[in-house]
Write a protein that holds these residues in place. Structure first.
Motif, PDB file in Angstrom:
ATOM      1  N   CYS A  92       0.742  -1.124  -0.098  1.00  0.00           N
ATOM      2  CA  CYS A  92       0.073  -0.103   0.129  1.00  0.00           C
ATOM      3  C   CYS A  92       0.754   1.206   0.018  1.00  0.00           C
ATOM      4  CB  CYS A  92      -1.206   0.157   1.067  1.00  0.00           C
ATOM      5  SG  CYS A  92      -2.155  -1.476   1.527  1.00  0.00           S
TER       6      CYS A  92
ATOM      7  N   GLY B  33       1.684   7.928  -3.875  1.00  0.00           N
ATOM      8  CA  GLY B  33       1.214   8.665  -5.231  1.00  0.00           C
ATOM      9  C   GLY B  33      -0.083   9.574  -4.949  1.00  0.00           C
ATOM     10  N   ILE B  34      -0.769   9.040  -3.971  1.00  0.00           N
ATOM     11  CA  ILE B  34      -1.832  10.068  -3.652  1.00  0.00           C
ATOM     12  C   ILE B  34      -1.374  11.405  -3.021  1.00  0.00           C
ATOM     13  CG2 ILE B  34      -4.041  10.389  -2.499  1.00  0.00           C
ATOM     14  CD1 ILE B  34      -4.731   7.374  -2.851  1.00  0.00           C
TER      15      ILE B  34
ATOM     16  N   LYS C 250       0.131  13.934  -5.483  1.00  0.00           N
ATOM     17  CA  LYS C 250      -1.006  14.263  -6.175  1.00  0.00           C
ATOM     18  C   LYS C 250      -1.539  15.347  -5.561  1.00  0.00           C
ATOM     19  CE  LYS C 250      -5.209  13.190  -8.692  1.00  0.00           C
ATOM     20  NZ  LYS C 250      -6.129  12.247  -8.406  1.00  0.00           N
ATOM     21  N   GLN C 251      -1.860  15.077  -4.252  1.00  0.00           N
ATOM     22  CA  GLN C 251      -2.751  15.957  -3.368  1.00  0.00           C
ATOM     23  C   GLN C 251      -1.817  17.311  -2.814  1.00  0.00           C
ATOM     24  OE1 GLN C 251      -6.122  16.171  -3.074  1.00  0.00           O
ATOM     25  NE2 GLN C 251      -6.265  14.564  -4.144  1.00  0.00           N
ATOM     26  N   PHE C 252      -0.702  16.788  -2.330  1.00  0.00           N
ATOM     27  CA  PHE C 252       0.106  18.222  -1.854  1.00  0.00           C
ATOM     28  C   PHE C 252       1.299  18.428  -2.336  1.00  0.00           C
ATOM     29  CE2 PHE C 252      -2.101  15.519   1.686  1.00  0.00           C
ATOM     30  CZ  PHE C 252      -2.537  16.272   2.324  1.00  0.00           C
TER      31      PHE C 252
ATOM     32  N   ASN D  66      -5.044   3.897   1.351  1.00  0.00           N
ATOM     33  CA  ASN D  66      -4.116   4.638   0.837  1.00  0.00           C
ATOM     34  C   ASN D  66      -4.533   6.220   1.021  1.00  0.00           C
ATOM     35  OD1 ASN D  66      -3.220   2.284   0.155  1.00  0.00           O
ATOM     36  ND2 ASN D  66      -3.401   2.420  -2.088  1.00  0.00           N
ATOM     37  N   THR D  67      -5.826   6.515   0.785  1.00  0.00           N
ATOM     38  CA  THR D  67      -6.121   7.914   0.669  1.00  0.00           C
ATOM     39  C   THR D  67      -6.077   8.370   1.884  1.00  0.00           C
ATOM     40  OG1 THR D  67      -7.851   7.332  -1.043  1.00  0.00           O
ATOM     41  CG2 THR D  67      -8.112   9.256   0.320  1.00  0.00           C
TER      42      THR D  67
ATOM     43  N   ALA E 179      -2.296   8.730   2.856  1.00  0.00           N
ATOM     44  CA  ALA E 179      -1.862   9.929   2.316  1.00  0.00           C
ATOM     45  C   ALA E 179      -2.291  11.230   3.054  1.00  0.00           C
ATOM     46  CB  ALA E 179      -2.524  10.078   0.896  1.00  0.00           C
TER      47      ALA E 179
END
Ligand code: SF4
Lengths: 189, 433
Positions: free
Chosen positions: B38, B44-45, B48-50, B146-147, B150
């Motif tokens: 995981c 990856g998330i 993408k988000q930060f 994972n979300t 992250a």
């Protein structure tokens, strides 16, 4: 958030665990590479034993051989849907295969939370066991605002539990959008 | 109104106000753990988000333990380790236990304990459902995806709904042939594999407090097999001794209040416990070992976070000493430390390692191995219709590899006794004869 979802139903039984949703040997593909990611669609629900795949008859693959997307849009499950591992590949693979909603009698906690926080699809709870009422391949319609599921093949409707606490996260899209809207993390990033 | 142990920890991490079941809180996270399955998705998330250049919220609080797909030729699996390695370097992480180095540990839940990352009173999230294992240390710990992981990487916080607590009290003394695995399988059989969904499982009673940390971990490990959000055991001297040997970091011991409110209290007499197992294909499909006596098996497996600790191997070795296994038997220490202990611990002068080798068992490298099936070349992975007795924690269809194999979950005593005869066997037949 899409409030009306219409499509073919795929019916599964109780205790569909994450190893049946996506067997561990497939947890190796990238979830960010768009091409490689399709493998998750290809192997979604590939761990379900044939006899339980697409009830009531079984033997109906969720994704046809060689395809990466399913013809089904809505999963109807029984009790404890998504139990087992915390792997987010499980809700992700269903979305990648084209699933827009799951309606189950109850969920395992981590799977439910992952579906909501990751914004993969809307997990809904039925008030009664629907796996006897809906057959794989039936056309169903979900009205999320009215918390109602209609089996268009039989014209019968069933009430669902309202979304409750998680509605705001689902409406925002995922936990990050929810946090941005509420000033918990900065807008840009 | 009093609070339970779980409620107190959540309260202390969300501003200190009293909390009650159903409250939604934002809590401060003490430790986030992730692994090779995981970790890459989480990273990856996070990026993408930060942002590509974002830094994790606190590198001292992130622990990355590759353990699932380690000893394999699978290219994709190995690439996942490369992603972890690169991230650890980029973020300059102090707690990354890299594969192929002296720093490699093995199965994350035991490695967390052994490396001093489990501390009473803290909140630990991990991208693995068996993160509830750490509750054995009087802390709040649970599995996430994972979300959520992250989100923690970027913010150090996560929302939690306060669970109702179910209390399981065992009074008296467990008979010597009973292990924590029998206890948890008994309870899951009683409440069902969704019997604790959304709830905390609190273990208490003098029989529980007599257990070693390893046995307490086995109990808490399988809370998720009852759907539990977390499991928890009050920290005591046994806990403190274990923790202080492994970390200098301070910790706080919380207790449930006498007037705390429970969803359910179940009281058991420890002296009356029977060896039990979970038949295929669900951990709540309980039967007593004597009911299944004589059923033919193809292999035995002793390993994983729940059944691959040193106490599990001491139990298996007690039975296997001086005997030969009748079926293929796989021994998989959870971590390097357990592997080293196999050569240190002795029974009547013979090391556990020698006992297993002389009995004809095969010994694998520390990792998750066939507990979750894994890539095709995984040690101990099932094929065809094999019928396995295993000390692991899940037996849903396909869990150990083949969709058509059948897995019985049992204690290390029962697994070892059955390995000797080739069919399901009550450990008392060996322990008392
Ligand atoms: S040993 Fe098994 S249950 Fe434990 S972390 Fe590894 S795969 Fe999961």
């Amino acid at each position: 958030m899409q409030t009306v979802i219409e499509g073919l139903a795929y019916v599964l039984g109780d205790n569909i665990d994450t190893d049946q949703i996506i067997p561990a040997e497939h947890l190796v593909y990238s979830l960010t590479d768009p091409e490689e990611k399709k493998n998750y669609g290809r192997y979604a629900l590939s761990g379900v034993p044939a006899a339980n795949a697409g009830l009531p008859e079984g033997g109906k693959p969720f994704v046809d051989e060689g395809q990466c997307a399913s013809n089904y849009k809505i999963i109807i499950g029984g009790k404890n849907f998504g139990c087992g591992s915390s792997r987010e590949h499980a809700p992700a693979c269903l979305e990648i295969a084209g699933i827009q909603a799951v309606v189950a009698e109850s969920y395992a906690r981590i799977f439910y939370r992952n579906s909501v926080d990751g914004g993969f699809f809307t997990p809904l709870e039925s008030q009664t066991l629907l796996t006897d009422e809906i057959k794989t391949g039936d056309s169903v319609k979900l009205d999320i605002e009215r918390s109602l599921l209609t089996n268009l093949s039989t014209n019968k409707s069933y009430p669902l539990n309202p979304l409750g606490d998680v509605l705001e996260i689902i409406q925002a899209g995922n936990i990050f959008e929810y946090a941005r809207k509420n000033g918990l993390i900065p807008q840009s990033g | 109104m009093g609070m339970t142990l779980t409620e107190k920890i959540l309260s202390a991490h969300s501003g200190g106000k009293a909390v009650k079941p159903g409250d939604n809180l934002w809590v401060d996270v003490d430790v986030l753990m992730t692994h090779d399955v995981c970790g890459p998705g989480t990273i990856g998330i996070f990026k993408k988000q930060f942002g590509e250049n974002a830094k994790v919220w606190d590198k001292e609080k992130l622990v990355i333990i590759p353990d699932h797909f380690i000893f394999t030729e699978d290219k994709h699996a190995n690439r996942n380790i490369d992603i972890l390695r690169a991230f650890a370097k980029e973020q300059d992480l102090p707690y990354y236990y890299d594969v192929g180095t002296e720093n490699y540990k093995g199965v994350c839940h035991l490695a967390l304990a052994q490396e001093g990352h489990n501390r009473p009173g803290e909140i630990l999230f991990g991208t693995d459902s068996h993160t509830c294992t750490s509750g054995a240390f009087g802390m709040f710990s649970t599995g996430i995806g994972n979300t959520d992981a992250a989100f923690i990487l970027g913010t150090g916080k996560l929302w939690v709904k306060v669970p109702e607590t179910m209390r399981f009290e065992f009074n008296g003394t467990f008979p010597p042939h009973i292990m924590a695995k029998d206890v948890i399988l008994q309870v899951i059989g009683d409440i069902g594999c969704d019997g604790a969904t959304y709830r905390a499982m609190e273990w208490a009673g003098d029989a529980i407090m007599q257990l070693s940390m390893e046995e307490r971990m086995t109990l808490c490990n399988m809370a998720i097999e009852a759907g539990g959000k977390n499991a928890v055991i009050q920290a005591d001297e046994t806990t403190e001794r274990y923790v202080k040997e492994r970390t200098d970091k301070p910790f706080t011991i919380y207790e449930s209040d006498p007037d705390a409110k429970y969803r359910l209290k179940k009281i058991y007499n420890a002296d009356e416990m029977e060896p039990v197992l979970a038949k295929p294909h669900s951990p709540d499909n309980r039967a007593t070992v004597s009911e299944c006596k004589g059923e033919k098996l193809d292999r035995a497996y002793v390993g994983s976070c729940t059944g691959g600790k040193i106490t599990d191997f001491i139990a298996a070795a007690k039975i296997l000493k001086g005997k030969k296994v009748e079926i293929d038997t796989f021994i998989v220490p959870a971590t390097r430390e357990v592997e080293q202990d196999l050569s240190r611990e002795r029974i009547d002068g013979e090391t556990l390692m020698d006992i297993f080798i002389n009995a004809g068992a095969q010994i694998g490298e520390p990792s998750c191995a066939a507990c979750l099936g894994g890539p095709k070349d995984t040690f101990g992975r099932t094929s065809d219709h094999q019928r396995v007795i295993s000390t692991t924690n899940r037996n849903f269809p396909g869990r150990m590899g083949s969709k058509t194999s059948e897995v019985y979950l049992a204690s290390p005593y029962t697994a070892a006794a059955s390995a000797v005869t080739g069919c399901i066997t009550d450990p008392r037949d060996f322990l008392y004869n």
